[in-house]
Enzyme design. Sequence first.
Site: not given
Length: 305
Positions: A3, A105, A124, A184, A295
Site C-alpha cells: 500500500e 520470477h 503471481r 458520498r 473481506r
Amino acid sequence: MPELPEVETIRRDLHRELAGRVVAGVKVSGRRSIRRHDDPDGLHHRLAGRELLSVERRGKYLLLRCGPPKNAGGGQLLDAPVLVVHLGMSGQLLLARAGDPIMIHTHVVVSFPPEWELRFVDPRTFGEVFVSTAVGTVDSAGAPEAASNGVLWGEPLPELAHLGLDALDEVKDAAHLGDLLHARRAKLKPLLMDQRFLAGIGNMYADEILFAARLRYDRGSHTLTRREVPRLHQAMTETLGAAIRHRGSSLADQQYRDVFGAIGGFQLRHQVYGREGLPCPRCGKLIIRVKSAGRSNYLCPRCQR
C-alpha cells in the site's frame, strides 16, 4: 498488496540511488508483466539513453520519470517516457549489482551503469510495468522546464486519470476530507479503499486508520460528525506517516521487501490488523474479525463506533 507506505518507502530509496543516472537498457522476460505493450523490446527503445530525472508516486503507483532526448533545443515541445510500476499482490522492485544472480520470477530488468540493475520480481504476475509519455518543453540548455502548474512535464498521465486524490499528499485538511466524505453515501472502509476516491489505502491501513479514529468499518461516510472527521483525518495522516517512518509492513509471508531486500518494521506496531483474539491496546476488549463482502475487517467492538 503493498500500500502507500510501502510504495513510498521504495520511491524514496530509488530516487536517492538512481536519480540522475542514465538508463542503459531494459530486458523483458515476462510478457504478462508488460501486458499493455505488444513489443517487449519497446521498453528498451523508449528508455535507453534517457536520464532518470525523478522517482515519484501516485497512490500505489511508482513513476520513474525520464528526461527528453539529449541535445534537444530550447523551447521545443517534446515527449519524455515515464516508466510506471504497480506492484500488484506480490511484486517487488529490487536493486541488485550487475552480475548478481537473477531471482526466479524476475520479469523486467532495467540497467543503470556502472553498477545498478532495477529488477521487477512478481511471482503471481498481478503487477505490471509499462511506459507512458509526458509532454513538455526544454530550456536553452536542454533541461526540462516545469509546467505552469509547477508539475514537471505537465499533465497527469492518462493511464492514471482514474485515481482519486493521493491519500497522503493531496487531502488538504480535515474540512477538505469532510467535504469529500459527506458528498458520498457509502460505508466508510470500502470508500477509503476506493482508489477512485482516495489513492493509496488498502485493507491493512484502512483497519489501522479506522481503529486510530475510533470508527467502525461500516459507518456511513455521510454520518461522520464535526468531531469525528478531524479524528479520521489525523488518524490517516499519522498512521500513514508512521508506517513510512518504519519502512512499511511485511506480513507473515514477508512478501513485501524494500529495494535492498529488507522487510519493513511497521507490522510490529499494528494495533488491530491480523490481531483477532488479542486484547485491544486501548481498552483491553478482544479484537474481532468480521467478514464483509469477502473481506476481513479487524476492529475493537468497544472502541470503534
